[in-house]
Scaffold this active site. Structure first.
Site, PDB file in Angstrom:
ATOM      1  N   CYS A 151      29.069 -15.708  73.312  1.00 23.54           N
ATOM      2  CA  CYS A 151      28.601 -15.186  74.670  1.00 23.54           C
ATOM      3  C   CYS A 151      27.217 -15.868  74.908  1.00 23.54           C
ATOM      4  CB  CYS A 151      28.294 -13.667  74.547  1.00 23.54           C
ATOM      5  SG  CYS A 151      27.101 -13.199  73.155  1.00 23.54           S
ATOM      6  N   GLU A 201      27.486  -5.084  75.779  1.00 21.24           N
ATOM      7  CA  GLU A 201      27.123  -6.401  75.678  1.00 21.24           C
ATOM      8  C   GLU A 201      28.098  -7.483  76.376  1.00 21.24           C
ATOM      9  OE1 GLU A 201      24.368  -7.806  74.278  1.00 21.24           O
ATOM     10  OE2 GLU A 201      23.434  -6.034  73.668  1.00 21.24           O
TER      11      GLU A 201
HETATM   12  P1  NDP Z   1      37.377  -7.951  76.374  1.00 22.15           P
HETATM   13  O1  NDP Z   1      36.710  -7.450  77.355  1.00 22.15           O
HETATM   14  O2  NDP Z   1      38.863  -8.620  76.796  1.00 22.15           O
HETATM   15  O3  NDP Z   1      38.023  -6.972  75.213  1.00 22.15           O
HETATM   16  C1  NDP Z   1      36.846  -6.550  74.306  1.00 22.15           C
HETATM   17  C2  NDP Z   1      37.311  -5.318  73.414  1.00 22.15           C
HETATM   18  O4  NDP Z   1      37.616  -4.204  74.298  1.00 22.15           O
HETATM   19  C3  NDP Z   1      38.590  -5.452  72.750  1.00 22.15           C
HETATM   20  O5  NDP Z   1      38.437  -4.729  71.427  1.00 22.15           O
HETATM   21  C4  NDP Z   1      39.599  -4.966  73.749  1.00 22.15           C
HETATM   22  O6  NDP Z   1      40.753  -4.694  73.216  1.00 22.15           O
HETATM   23  C5  NDP Z   1      38.842  -3.647  74.147  1.00 22.15           C
HETATM   24  N1  NDP Z   1      39.477  -3.249  75.386  1.00 22.15           N
HETATM   25  C6  NDP Z   1      40.266  -3.722  76.516  1.00 22.15           C
HETATM   26  N2  NDP Z   1      40.454  -2.943  77.251  1.00 22.15           N
HETATM   27  C7  NDP Z   1      40.028  -1.672  76.939  1.00 22.15           C
HETATM   28  C8  NDP Z   1      39.497  -0.569  77.459  1.00 22.15           C
HETATM   29  N3  NDP Z   1      40.301  -0.337  78.840  1.00 22.15           N
HETATM   30  N4  NDP Z   1      38.977   0.530  77.006  1.00 22.15           N
HETATM   31  C9  NDP Z   1      38.335   0.191  75.905  1.00 22.15           C
HETATM   32  N5  NDP Z   1      38.419  -0.921  75.336  1.00 22.15           N
HETATM   33  C10 NDP Z   1      39.217  -2.186  75.774  1.00 22.15           C
HETATM   34  O7  NDP Z   1      36.650  -9.264  75.470  1.00 22.15           O
HETATM   35  P2  NDP Z   1      37.130 -10.349  74.703  1.00 22.15           P
HETATM   36  O8  NDP Z   1      37.692  -9.740  73.500  1.00 22.15           O
HETATM   37  O9  NDP Z   1      37.779 -11.140  75.594  1.00 22.15           O
HETATM   38  O10 NDP Z   1      35.851 -10.915  74.519  1.00 22.15           O
HETATM   39  C11 NDP Z   1      35.227 -12.201  75.100  1.00 22.15           C
HETATM   40  C12 NDP Z   1      34.005 -11.677  76.015  1.00 22.15           C
HETATM   41  O11 NDP Z   1      33.153 -10.845  75.215  1.00 22.15           O
HETATM   42  C13 NDP Z   1      33.246 -12.749  76.885  1.00 22.15           C
HETATM   43  O12 NDP Z   1      33.104 -12.330  78.100  1.00 22.15           O
HETATM   44  C14 NDP Z   1      32.036 -12.806  75.955  1.00 22.15           C
HETATM   45  O13 NDP Z   1      30.909 -13.429  76.769  1.00 22.15           O
HETATM   46  C15 NDP Z   1      31.970 -11.469  75.562  1.00 22.15           C
HETATM   47  N6  NDP Z   1      30.956 -11.411  74.491  1.00 22.15           N
HETATM   48  C16 NDP Z   1      29.551 -10.736  74.647  1.00 22.15           C
HETATM   49  C17 NDP Z   1      28.704 -10.785  73.840  1.00 22.15           C
HETATM   50  C18 NDP Z   1      27.177 -10.228  73.943  1.00 22.15           C
HETATM   51  O14 NDP Z   1      26.390 -10.100  73.048  1.00 22.15           O
HETATM   52  N7  NDP Z   1      26.862  -9.915  75.106  1.00 22.15           N
HETATM   53  C19 NDP Z   1      29.034 -11.337  72.320  1.00 22.15           C
HETATM   54  C20 NDP Z   1      30.272 -11.648  72.222  1.00 22.15           C
HETATM   55  C21 NDP Z   1      31.199 -11.670  73.291  1.00 22.15           C
HETATM   56  P3  NDP Z   1      41.752  -5.756  73.075  1.00 22.15           P
HETATM   57  O15 NDP Z   1      41.594  -7.078  72.276  1.00 22.15           O
HETATM   58  O16 NDP Z   1      42.890  -5.226  72.120  1.00 22.15           O
HETATM   59  O17 NDP Z   1      42.442  -6.082  74.458  1.00 22.15           O
END
Ligand code: NDP
Length: 514
Positions: A284, A250
């Site tokens: 999102c 997502e």
């Molecule tokens: P990120 O992609 O930065 O991070 C998401 C999660 O992935 C965090 O827990 C992060 O950890 C983790 N992560 C980071 N790098 C890795 C890796 N290499 N392997 C595995 N996990 C990893 O997203 P954000 O937290 O910035 O969230 C915002 C984004 O989420 C926006 O783009 C938004 O549109 C999207 N979103 C989409 C939704 C949907 O339903 N389509 C709903 C809500 C949000 P850490 O935080 O420690 O970096």
């Protein structure tokens, strides 16, 4: 906020990890807690324990799991204030946003999955048109995959992290949740609640940590449910491909709102302001860009401008105190500022807002931009902040073309008094969800799938598909009247081949449709 310290202590998964991660209240700039940064070894150990515990959970059946879900529903209602306080403390969002879209949503979701999991996952009797399996009993069974890893973002620490654990658990899986390092406290509180409600030891665990912790989770689990940015989503998929682990993604969005000349302008303006600024624009499926037909453009912009000017922003002190909260994640504040700056440099006008506020705390003013076009980042890249760029269009064809001129396809909305026209336009929009005279609300209809097209995702959450993805399909065929030998078995004989040939001709020779 005593609860924050308590919640940190309930995590027993990785006491030492790779050091600690400070958790900030973005509305005040204070560090409110520290959580462990889980190591790869600790993740592997957590998964091992989850795997050992899963059969007990599966054996409890839908009824046993539903009982715990219903206790948890009551727990979230009884503890709503504490959960809301924790969400507000680590996100700086308003208590109203936390209540409506997080605690309220989760209470509903617990009841929904308790009730619908058996319906979506019960064995299906299958009928086959193949003459070769006549008399056999055919069944489709949905078996849990085993251990599901859920990786969540920071914008909805309950709904978009714990929320995705629910169908996975309801299907009989163990689940390990890796919340965003920015907002881990809510997940730890959810863990405390689930334990109190009787989830067996190790069936549901929370592993706090950064991206490396998330990557280690991918290496060990049987299915990855990821919510986050498109950029990280690609990394998740690449990593999962190394172990052929299935993923559901997502991802980001750039949701268009189309306002037609026959729309109720007052409702459309209220919708545009609410669905772009709610949760500080960090949803999102926020309205990220608006296309308005020429005849009502001025009226619409006037109304939106007045309404955005009236929004109250600041440190949330309980429900009703402010309308728009903080920017949760520091780097996101730079992106918001960059998009506004880029738009202004290319000729856009700022009608309201347009600046970051002085600290303490991290706030960006609710902002309205006009004279925008698709050369600007504000119209083409995900801003994820309290901004509303509005573009005038000649007609609906231009609006549809521009709405689809995006790598994203998460959600969209069309505003018109002509519902049939609205629906016809919805079908031309390249997005996983399209609302007519609404936005975002489809998310709470858990019966409807919610998933992005194009770069906005892979797979979907909610509905039948939202729980079946956490299962392995198993086909079961029982021969109820077995003979010593079937006609197609060895040794091959010309007479048998002729017989089978005749049968194929008889059944399919006249172009039969099965
Ligand atoms: P990120 O992609 O930065 O991070 C998401 C999660 O992935 C965090 O827990 C992060 O950890 C983790 N992560 C980071 N790098 C890795 C890796 N290499 N392997 C595995 N996990 C990893 O997203 P954000 O937290 O910035 O969230 C915002 C984004 O989420 C926006 O783009 C938004 O549109 C999207 N979103 C989409 C939704 C949907 O339903 N389509 C709903 C809500 C949000 P850490 O935080 O420690 O970096």
């Amino acid at each position: 906020m005593a609860s924050v310290d308590e919640t940190v202590q309930v995590d027993q998964v990785q006491p030492n990890g790779r050091g600690e991660i400070p958790v900030e209240n973005p509305a005040t700039g204070e560090i409110i807690a520290r959580v462990p940064n889980g190591s790869a070894e600790q993740v592997a150990e957590a998964v091992r324990r989850a795997r050992a515990a899963q059969p007990i959970w599966e054996a409890m059946g839908f009824e046993g799991r539903a009982r715990i879900f219903m206790r948890a529903q009551k727990w979230f209602v009884d503890n709503a204030d504490r959960v809301v306080e924790t969400i507000v403390a680590e996100t700086g969002k308003t208590a109203d946003d936390a209540q409506l879209a997080e605690t309220g949503f989760i209470a509903a979701a617990l009841g929904f999955w308790a009730k619908h999991a058996p319906e979506y996952l019960e064995d299906e009797k299958i009928r086959s048109s193949s003459p070769f399996v006549l008399g056999r009993k055919l069944m489709l069974r949905y078996a849990p995959v085993g251990v599901v890893g859920v990786i969540g973002p920071w914008n909805y620490p309950l709904t978009n992290s714990f929320g995705d654990c629910l169908p996975a658990l309801a299907a009989g899986n163990s689940v390990i949740l890796k919340p965003s390092e920015v907002t881990p406290l809510t997940s730890l509180l959810a863990l405390e609640g689930m334990r109190e409600c009787g989830v067996p030891e190790d069936v549901f665990q929370v592993v706090t940590g950064d991206g490396e912790t998330g990557a280690a989770l991918i290496d060990n689990v049987d299915f990855v449910m990821f919510t986050g940015s498109t950029r990280t989503g690609k990394k998740v998929m690449a990593r999962a491909s190394e172990t052929l682990t299935p993923v559901s993604l997502e991802l980001g969005g750039k949701d268009p709102m189309i306002v037609l000349a026959d729309a109720d302008v007052e409702r459309a303006a209220n919708g545009a302001v609410y669905y772009s600024m709610q949760n500080g624009g960090q949803t999102c499926i926020s309205v990220e860009r608006v296309y308005v037909e020429e005849p009502i453009y001025d009226e619409f912009v006037g109304k939106v401008t007045d309404k955005v000017r009236a929004l109250r922003q600041g440190v949330p002190h309980g429900a009703g105190s402010v309308d728009v909260g903080a920017v949760i994640f520091a780097p996101q504040a730079d992106i918001v500022a960059d998009h506004v700056r880029d738009a202004v440099d290319k000729g856009a006008r700022v009608l309201v807002g347009g600046h970051a506020k002085e600290g303490p705390g991290r706030f960006y003013e609710p902002t309205v931009l006009v004279d925008v076009d698709h050369t600007m980042k504000a119209m083409t890249e995900e801003t994820f902040g309290p901004t509303l760029p509005i573009m005038k269009v000649r007609d609906e064809d231009e609006a549809i073309r521009l709405a689809n001129d995006s790598p994203y396809g998460l959600a969209a909305s069309v505003w018109t008094r002509d519902n049939a026209k609205g629906e016809a336009i919805a079908r031309q929009i390249e997005a996983g969800a399209v609302c007519v005279n609404d936005a975002q609300l489809n998310y709470v209809a858990l019966e409807l799938p919610m998933g992005g097209w194009k770069a906005s995702g892979l797979g979907s959450r909610h509905g039948a598909g939202g729980i079946r993805k956490y299962t392995k399909q198993q086909a079961i065929m029982v021969n109820r009247f077995p003979m010593k030998k079937d006609v197609h078995m060895f040794p091959y004989k010309p007479r048998t081949a002729k017989l089978i040939g005749r049968l194929v001709k008889l059944v399919y020779g006249r172009g039969r449709r099965d």
